[in-house]
Design an enzyme around this catalytic site. Structure first.
Site, PDB file in Angstrom:
ATOM      1  N   HIS A   1       0.845  -1.197   0.000  1.00  0.00           N
ATOM      2  CA  HIS A   1       0.000   0.000   0.000  1.00  0.00           C
ATOM      3  C   HIS A   1       0.880   1.247   0.000  1.00  0.00           C
ATOM      4  O   HIS A   1       1.839   1.338   0.759  1.00  0.00           O
ATOM      5  CB  HIS A   1      -0.879   0.035   1.262  1.00  0.00           C
ATOM      6  CG  HIS A   1      -2.029  -0.926   1.203  1.00  0.00           C
ATOM      7  ND1 HIS A   1      -3.097  -0.842   2.046  1.00  0.00           N
ATOM      8  CD2 HIS A   1      -2.272  -1.995   0.401  1.00  0.00           C
ATOM      9  CE1 HIS A   1      -3.972  -1.810   1.766  1.00  0.00           C
ATOM     10  NE2 HIS A   1      -3.484  -2.519   0.773  1.00  0.00           N
TER      11      HIS A   1
ATOM     12  N   LYS B   1       1.790   0.063  15.117  1.00  0.00           N
ATOM     13  CA  LYS B   1       3.200   0.027  15.521  1.00  0.00           C
ATOM     14  C   LYS B   1       3.592  -1.226  16.293  1.00  0.00           C
ATOM     15  O   LYS B   1       4.781  -1.535  16.419  1.00  0.00           O
ATOM     16  CB  LYS B   1       3.517   1.240  16.411  1.00  0.00           C
ATOM     17  CG  LYS B   1       3.494   2.558  15.675  1.00  0.00           C
ATOM     18  CD  LYS B   1       4.609   2.631  14.647  1.00  0.00           C
ATOM     19  CE  LYS B   1       4.156   3.377  13.412  1.00  0.00           C
ATOM     20  NZ  LYS B   1       4.818   2.932  12.194  1.00  0.00           N
TER      21      LYS B   1
ATOM     22  N   TYR C   1       4.272   6.778  10.216  1.00  0.00           N
ATOM     23  CA  TYR C   1       3.441   5.622   9.881  1.00  0.00           C
ATOM     24  C   TYR C   1       4.240   4.556   9.122  1.00  0.00           C
ATOM     25  O   TYR C   1       4.141   3.367   9.437  1.00  0.00           O
ATOM     26  CB  TYR C   1       2.247   6.072   9.037  1.00  0.00           C
ATOM     27  CG  TYR C   1       1.136   5.033   8.940  1.00  0.00           C
ATOM     28  CD1 TYR C   1       1.080   4.138   7.872  1.00  0.00           C
ATOM     29  CD2 TYR C   1       0.158   4.929   9.925  1.00  0.00           C
ATOM     30  CE1 TYR C   1       0.086   3.178   7.787  1.00  0.00           C
ATOM     31  CE2 TYR C   1      -0.853   3.966   9.840  1.00  0.00           C
ATOM     32  CZ  TYR C   1      -0.885   3.104   8.765  1.00  0.00           C
ATOM     33  OH  TYR C   1      -1.865   2.146   8.688  1.00  0.00           O
TER      34      TYR C   1
ATOM     35  N   PRO D   1      -3.255   0.160  18.933  1.00  0.00           N
ATOM     36  CA  PRO D   1      -2.964  -0.247  17.557  1.00  0.00           C
ATOM     37  C   PRO D   1      -3.291   0.813  16.492  1.00  0.00           C
ATOM     38  O   PRO D   1      -3.058   0.582  15.317  1.00  0.00           O
ATOM     39  CB  PRO D   1      -3.811  -1.495  17.350  1.00  0.00           C
ATOM     40  CG  PRO D   1      -4.685  -1.638  18.502  1.00  0.00           C
ATOM     41  CD  PRO D   1      -4.269  -0.696  19.558  1.00  0.00           C
TER      42      PRO D   1
ATOM     43  N   TYR E   1      -9.166   5.138   7.943  1.00  0.00           N
ATOM     44  CA  TYR E   1      -9.312   5.487   9.356  1.00  0.00           C
ATOM     45  C   TYR E   1     -10.417   6.540   9.423  1.00  0.00           C
ATOM     46  O   TYR E   1     -10.348   7.568   8.771  1.00  0.00           O
ATOM     47  CB  TYR E   1      -8.034   6.110   9.908  1.00  0.00           C
ATOM     48  CG  TYR E   1      -6.869   5.166  10.093  1.00  0.00           C
ATOM     49  CD1 TYR E   1      -6.068   4.801   9.014  1.00  0.00           C
ATOM     50  CD2 TYR E   1      -6.562   4.645  11.347  1.00  0.00           C
ATOM     51  CE1 TYR E   1      -4.987   3.940   9.174  1.00  0.00           C
ATOM     52  CE2 TYR E   1      -5.483   3.788  11.517  1.00  0.00           C
ATOM     53  CZ  TYR E   1      -4.707   3.439  10.433  1.00  0.00           C
ATOM     54  OH  TYR E   1      -3.641   2.574  10.596  1.00  0.00           O
TER      55      TYR E   1
HETATM   56  P1  FAS Z   1       3.365 -11.637  21.445  1.00  0.00           P
HETATM   57  O1  FAS Z   1       2.364 -11.384  22.550  1.00  0.00           O
HETATM   58  O2  FAS Z   1       2.898 -11.667  20.039  1.00  0.00           O
HETATM   59  O3  FAS Z   1       4.063 -13.051  21.680  1.00  0.00           O
HETATM   60  C1  FAS Z   1       4.418 -13.493  22.974  1.00  0.00           C
HETATM   61  C2  FAS Z   1       4.439 -15.004  22.949  1.00  0.00           C
HETATM   62  O4  FAS Z   1       4.855 -15.463  24.241  1.00  0.00           O
HETATM   63  C3  FAS Z   1       3.064 -15.598  22.690  1.00  0.00           C
HETATM   64  O5  FAS Z   1       3.143 -16.613  21.706  1.00  0.00           O
HETATM   65  C4  FAS Z   1       2.654 -16.164  24.043  1.00  0.00           C
HETATM   66  O6  FAS Z   1       1.853 -17.323  23.901  1.00  0.00           O
HETATM   67  C5  FAS Z   1       4.001 -16.503  24.646  1.00  0.00           C
HETATM   68  N1  FAS Z   1       4.012 -16.531  26.110  1.00  0.00           N
HETATM   69  C6  FAS Z   1       3.358 -15.684  26.943  1.00  0.00           C
HETATM   70  N2  FAS Z   1       3.620 -16.019  28.219  1.00  0.00           N
HETATM   71  C7  FAS Z   1       4.467 -17.100  28.191  1.00  0.00           C
HETATM   72  C8  FAS Z   1       5.079 -17.899  29.177  1.00  0.00           C
HETATM   73  N3  FAS Z   1       4.882 -17.674  30.473  1.00  0.00           N
HETATM   74  N4  FAS Z   1       5.861 -18.933  28.782  1.00  0.00           N
HETATM   75  C9  FAS Z   1       6.080 -19.171  27.464  1.00  0.00           C
HETATM   76  N5  FAS Z   1       5.523 -18.454  26.472  1.00  0.00           N
HETATM   77  C10 FAS Z   1       4.713 -17.428  26.849  1.00  0.00           C
HETATM   78  N6  FAS Z   1      -0.483  -4.566  16.758  1.00  0.00           N
HETATM   79  C11 FAS Z   1      -0.683  -3.901  15.606  1.00  0.00           C
HETATM   80  O7  FAS Z   1       0.261  -3.297  15.092  1.00  0.00           O
HETATM   81  N7  FAS Z   1      -1.927  -3.893  14.996  1.00  0.00           N
HETATM   82  C12 FAS Z   1      -3.003  -4.569  15.531  1.00  0.00           C
HETATM   83  O8  FAS Z   1      -4.097  -4.557  14.991  1.00  0.00           O
HETATM   84  C13 FAS Z   1      -2.826  -5.300  16.728  1.00  0.00           C
HETATM   85  N8  FAS Z   1      -3.860  -6.026  17.267  1.00  0.00           N
HETATM   86  C14 FAS Z   1      -3.655  -6.703  18.443  1.00  0.00           C
HETATM   87  C15 FAS Z   1      -4.691  -7.485  19.027  1.00  0.00           C
HETATM   88  C16 FAS Z   1      -4.487  -8.163  20.239  1.00  0.00           C
HETATM   89  C17 FAS Z   1      -5.605  -8.995  20.850  1.00  0.00           C
HETATM   90  C18 FAS Z   1      -3.233  -8.078  20.887  1.00  0.00           C
HETATM   91  C19 FAS Z   1      -3.005  -8.782  22.224  1.00  0.00           C
HETATM   92  C20 FAS Z   1      -2.198  -7.345  20.316  1.00  0.00           C
HETATM   93  C21 FAS Z   1      -2.388  -6.666  19.083  1.00  0.00           C
HETATM   94  N9  FAS Z   1      -1.364  -5.933  18.470  1.00  0.00           N
HETATM   95  C22 FAS Z   1      -1.534  -5.251  17.315  1.00  0.00           C
HETATM   96  C23 FAS Z   1      -0.065  -5.885  19.037  1.00  0.00           C
HETATM   97  C24 FAS Z   1       0.630  -7.162  18.658  1.00  0.00           C
HETATM   98  O9  FAS Z   1       0.641  -7.303  17.291  1.00  0.00           O
HETATM   99  C25 FAS Z   1       1.985  -7.140  19.317  1.00  0.00           C
HETATM  100  O10 FAS Z   1       2.636  -5.903  19.140  1.00  0.00           O
HETATM  101  C26 FAS Z   1       2.877  -8.259  18.826  1.00  0.00           C
HETATM  102  O11 FAS Z   1       2.194  -9.461  19.009  1.00  0.00           O
HETATM  103  C27 FAS Z   1       4.184  -8.197  19.619  1.00  0.00           C
HETATM  104  O12 FAS Z   1       4.862  -9.377  19.411  1.00  0.00           O
HETATM  105  P2  FAS Z   1       5.652 -10.086  20.614  1.00  0.00           P
HETATM  106  O13 FAS Z   1       6.420  -9.084  21.368  1.00  0.00           O
HETATM  107  O14 FAS Z   1       6.322 -11.255  19.997  1.00  0.00           O
HETATM  108  O15 FAS Z   1       4.516 -10.572  21.641  1.00  0.00           O
HETATM  109  C1  PHB Z   2      -4.967  -4.334  10.799  1.00  0.00           C
HETATM  110  O1  PHB Z   2      -5.099  -4.528   9.570  1.00  0.00           O
HETATM  111  O2  PHB Z   2      -5.103  -5.250  11.659  1.00  0.00           O
HETATM  112  C2  PHB Z   2      -4.596  -2.957  11.307  1.00  0.00           C
HETATM  113  C3  PHB Z   2      -4.254  -1.973  10.395  1.00  0.00           C
HETATM  114  C4  PHB Z   2      -3.928  -0.710  10.865  1.00  0.00           C
HETATM  115  C5  PHB Z   2      -3.947  -0.462  12.233  1.00  0.00           C
HETATM  116  C6  PHB Z   2      -4.285  -1.457  13.143  1.00  0.00           C
HETATM  117  C7  PHB Z   2      -4.611  -2.719  12.679  1.00  0.00           C
HETATM  118  O3  PHB Z   2      -3.621   0.772  12.685  1.00  0.00           O
END
Ligand code: FAS
Ligand code: PHB
Length: 393
Positions: free
Chosen positions: A74, A298, A386, A294, A202
């Protein structure tokens, strides 16, 4: 079962998997312990937008082929408010782009790469504990299929997300935490519906924020601002679609395509930073150290930037026994983290309706939006944040 490795990693999310992959490319051994199953982590729907630097790093490190083939490149996105739509031309303003490619796809690509390289990922472990992190020989203990596991290592990388154990291993009195909890959440859906637009939208609306995104030519990703304690039961599919139509279809002929829901969930919104990203030979990276709302897309990109930096620092140590990069990891990482925290807070504050806000606050938001879409310098500032600032050199 006894293991010995150089870097023990807690968590098989984007941070832990990419760190293990980058270390492997430098001949550095690691073991990942993950408490969920492989199937679970590969299906967990989360982030969707890759910054330019994230794309470049995945490609340079040899795991970007499917992302390039299947991800959607994009060059801009739309801001929609006051019944009109305004395009932010990322490519024209910054020379860079973003790619829409689900986080779970990145996770699948990284797991595949690690297993093909005989990387060790212990899935479905329980009771993970970190020991002697301030010593030169920290260990991780856990259980897997009822068997006791003990991993001796030189360093531990805490990549286990906001609710993991790693940050909790750091004594509370030493944790330097900063937090802001927002008075709203995001209700997110994944729908089997062809995207209705080429780029993300957005929307600032009097009823609340909405975001139109996508995952593929067949799957749409959508979000609605809802109250912070909202329950999914209050939102039957029809009500979700009705609210999305109201908040997004405010400009001309554009209509949102509907389709069966594949997944839906509610995500709370917070900004959080633990500035104590190192404690002895334990290093935190990704959501274990910070959370962003989100709105600025980032979260995952920050995790990638952290582990890119940490991999460079660990490589310097294992190749030269120097620790200058390890010693400066926290300070260097925090510069990018706070920039992303500010941008995510700013995008969130500009685009969401705050409970109890008054007409003055709403006029400020509209003025900020008008400025961003009419001033090149304001649009450039938004665009360069961004697409992502350059990765740590
Ligand atoms: P993660 O949380 O992805 O990974 C951590 C890992 O550690 C997981 O697999 C977990 O199972 C494991 N773990 C946890 N505790 C443990 C333990 N005690 N022992 C062993 N393993 C363990 N970011 C965006 O940019 N856009 C979005 O739309 C967006 N939506 C999101 C929606 C949700 C519900 C959540 C929770 C986050 C969202 N995020 C979004 C943010 C997300 O993308 C994070 O920034 C990203 O997953 C970060 O990656 P990690 O740091 O690897 O953490
Ligand atoms: C998504 O596609 O999940 C998404 C895109 C932009 C955002 C957050 C989530 O700012």
């Amino acid at each position: 079962m006894q293991y010995h490795t150089q870097v023990a990693i807690v968590g098989a999310g984007p941070a832990g998997l990419l760190l293990s992959h980058l270390l492997h490319r430098q001949g550095i051994e690691s073991i990942i312990v993950e408490n969920r199953s492989r199937e679970y982590v590969e299906q967990r729907v989360r982030a969707g937008v890759l910054e330019q630097g994230t794309m470049d790093l995945l490609i340079e490190s040899g795991v970007g082929e499917r992302m390039q083939r299947e991800g959607l490149l994009h060059h801009g996105f739309e801001l929609r408010f006051g019944g009109r739509s305004h395009r932010i031309d990322l490519a024209e303003l910054t020379g860079h782009a973003i790619r829409v490619y689900g986080q779970q796809e990145v996770v699948k690509d990284l797991i595949k790469a690690r297993l093909e390289a005989s990387g060790q990922i212990l899935f479905e472990v329980q009771d993970v504990k970190l020991h002697d992190v301030e010593s030169a020989a920290p260990t991780i203990t856990c259980q897997q299929n009822g068997e006791a596991i003990n991993i001796r290592c030189n360093f531990i990388a805490g990549c286990d997300g906001f609710h993991g154990v790693s940050r909790q291993t750091i004594p509370a009195v030493l944790q330097k935490n900063f937090e802001r909890v927002y008075p709203f959440a995001w209700l997110g859906i994944l729908a089997q519906a062809a995207p209705s637009a080429e780029e993300l939208v957005y929307a600032y609306h009097e009823r609340g924020f909405a975001l139109y995104s996508m995952r593929s030519p067949q799957v749409t990703r959508l979000y609605l601002q809802v109250p912070p304690d909202e329950k999914m039961d209050n939102w039957p599919d029809e009500k979700i679609w009705q609210e999305l139509h109201t908040r997004l279809e405010c400009a001309g002929e554009w209509k949102l395509n509907q389709g069966p829901l594949i997944e839906k969930g509610i995500t709370p919104m917070r900004s959080f930073v633990c500035e104590t990203m190192r404690h002895g030979n334990l290093f935190l990276a990704g959501d274990a150290a910070h959370i962003v709302p989100p709105t600025g897309a980032k979260g995952m990109n920050l995790a990638v930037a952290d582990v890119n930096l940490l991999a460079q620092a660990l490589t310097q140590y294992f190749k030269t026994k120097q620790s200058t990069l390890l010693d400066s990891y926290t300070e260097t990482a925090l510069k990018r983290i706070w920039r992303a925290e500010h941008f995510s807070w700013w995008m969130t504050s500009m685009l969401h309706r705050f409970p109890g806000d008054d007409l003055f606050q709403q006029r400020l938001q509209i003025s900020q939006l008008d400025y961003v879409v009419s001033s090149r310098s304001a649009a450039t500032s938004l665009a360069e944040n961004y697409v992502g600032l350059p990765m740590h050199a």
